[in-house]
Design a protein around this motif. Structure first.
Motif, PDB file in Angstrom:
ATOM      1  N   ASP A  20       0.857  -1.183   0.000  1.00 32.04           N
ATOM      2  CA  ASP A  20       0.000   0.000   0.000  1.00 32.04           C
ATOM      3  C   ASP A  20       0.893   1.232   0.000  1.00 32.04           C
ATOM      4  O   ASP A  20       1.495   1.573   1.010  1.00 32.04           O
ATOM      5  CB  ASP A  20      -0.916  -0.014   1.209  1.00 32.04           C
ATOM      6  N   PRO A  23      -2.671   6.831  -0.477  1.00 34.07           N
ATOM      7  CA  PRO A  23      -4.050   6.991  -0.919  1.00 34.07           C
ATOM      8  C   PRO A  23      -4.124   7.098  -2.438  1.00 34.07           C
ATOM      9  O   PRO A  23      -3.357   7.828  -3.060  1.00 34.07           O
ATOM     10  CB  PRO A  23      -4.502   8.300  -0.271  1.00 34.07           C
ATOM     11  N   GLY A  24      -5.010   6.357  -3.030  1.00 37.17           N
ATOM     12  CA  GLY A  24      -5.226   6.416  -4.466  1.00 37.17           C
ATOM     13  C   GLY A  24      -4.336   5.508  -5.279  1.00 37.17           C
ATOM     14  O   GLY A  24      -4.446   5.473  -6.501  1.00 37.17           O
ATOM     15  N   TYR A  25      -3.435   4.758  -4.623  1.00 37.49           N
ATOM     16  CA  TYR A  25      -2.533   3.899  -5.390  1.00 37.49           C
ATOM     17  C   TYR A  25      -3.289   2.820  -6.152  1.00 37.49           C
ATOM     18  O   TYR A  25      -2.961   2.508  -7.290  1.00 37.49           O
ATOM     19  CB  TYR A  25      -1.495   3.256  -4.459  1.00 37.49           C
ATOM     20  N   LEU A  27      -6.262   2.896  -7.354  1.00 41.38           N
ATOM     21  CA  LEU A  27      -7.354   3.412  -8.176  1.00 41.38           C
ATOM     22  C   LEU A  27      -7.415   2.693  -9.519  1.00 41.38           C
ATOM     23  O   LEU A  27      -8.497   2.424 -10.048  1.00 41.38           O
ATOM     24  CB  LEU A  27      -7.186   4.915  -8.384  1.00 41.38           C
ATOM     25  N   ILE A  30      -9.438  -0.437  -9.428  1.00 36.26           N
ATOM     26  CA  ILE A  30     -10.881  -0.191  -9.479  1.00 36.26           C
ATOM     27  C   ILE A  30     -11.339  -0.108 -10.932  1.00 36.26           C
ATOM     28  O   ILE A  30     -12.381  -0.648 -11.301  1.00 36.26           O
ATOM     29  CB  ILE A  30     -11.250   1.095  -8.705  1.00 36.26           C
ATOM     30  N   TYR A  31     -10.543   0.545 -11.764  1.00 37.27           N
ATOM     31  CA  TYR A  31     -10.873   0.623 -13.187  1.00 37.27           C
ATOM     32  C   TYR A  31     -10.847  -0.754 -13.846  1.00 37.27           C
ATOM     33  O   TYR A  31     -11.696  -1.071 -14.685  1.00 37.27           O
ATOM     34  CB  TYR A  31      -9.914   1.559 -13.919  1.00 37.27           C
ATOM     35  N   ARG A  79      -6.562  -6.093  -7.684  1.00 34.21           N
ATOM     36  CA  ARG A  79      -5.452  -5.441  -6.974  1.00 34.21           C
ATOM     37  C   ARG A  79      -4.125  -6.117  -7.285  1.00 34.21           C
ATOM     38  O   ARG A  79      -3.109  -5.450  -7.463  1.00 34.21           O
ATOM     39  CB  ARG A  79      -5.701  -5.458  -5.470  1.00 34.21           C
ATOM     40  N   TRP A  82      -3.070  -5.098 -10.785  1.00 32.38           N
ATOM     41  CA  TRP A  82      -2.596  -3.723 -10.808  1.00 32.38           C
ATOM     42  C   TRP A  82      -1.192  -3.619 -10.234  1.00 32.38           C
ATOM     43  O   TRP A  82      -0.325  -2.925 -10.770  1.00 32.38           O
ATOM     44  CB  TRP A  82      -3.556  -2.813 -10.052  1.00 32.38           C
ATOM     45  N   ASP A  86       2.286  -2.506 -12.161  1.00 36.62           N
ATOM     46  CA  ASP A  86       3.176  -1.477 -11.633  1.00 36.62           C
ATOM     47  C   ASP A  86       4.596  -2.021 -11.485  1.00 36.62           C
ATOM     48  O   ASP A  86       5.567  -1.350 -11.843  1.00 36.62           O
ATOM     49  CB  ASP A  86       2.661  -0.973 -10.289  1.00 36.62           C
TER      50      ASP A  86
END
Length: 98
Positions: A20, A23-25, A27, A30-31, A79, A82, A86
């Protein structure tokens, strides 16, 4: 990566990679989750609508139920995907590539 179905561990035990990052990592996950859900529901709805297998009302409620249940079940995979994207495109120097 996960302690239970929704809670993630803070770091990777073997390499110490922080999961983690702020905040927003996640996101993007979610898409991914939303996009796959929308694609599957749209395809399933049109397949059911044009084949007349079930009534439109039952088809609608089946799709609504799918839209509620599938994202919850696919949460972990989105997750993980994603985070994998990354790490693939921006690998840290401390993480060991397998």
């Amino acid at each position: 990566m996960f302690r239970n179905w929704f809670a993630m561990n803070g770091k990777c035990a073997p390499c110490g990679l922080t999961f983690d990052r702020g905040p927003g990592y996640f996101l993007g996950s979610i898409y991914i989750n939303y996009g796959l859900t929308a694609l599957l529901v749209t395809g399933g709805y049109f397949a059911g609508f044009f084949t007349d297998v079930i009534s439109p009302t039952v088809l609608l409620w089946t799709c609504v139920g799918f839209c509620v249940v599938f994202p919850l079940l696919f949460f972990r995979f989105a997750r993980s995907f994603w985070l994998g994207l990354d790490l693939y495109f921006d690998p840290p120097e401390t993480c060991v590539r397998l």
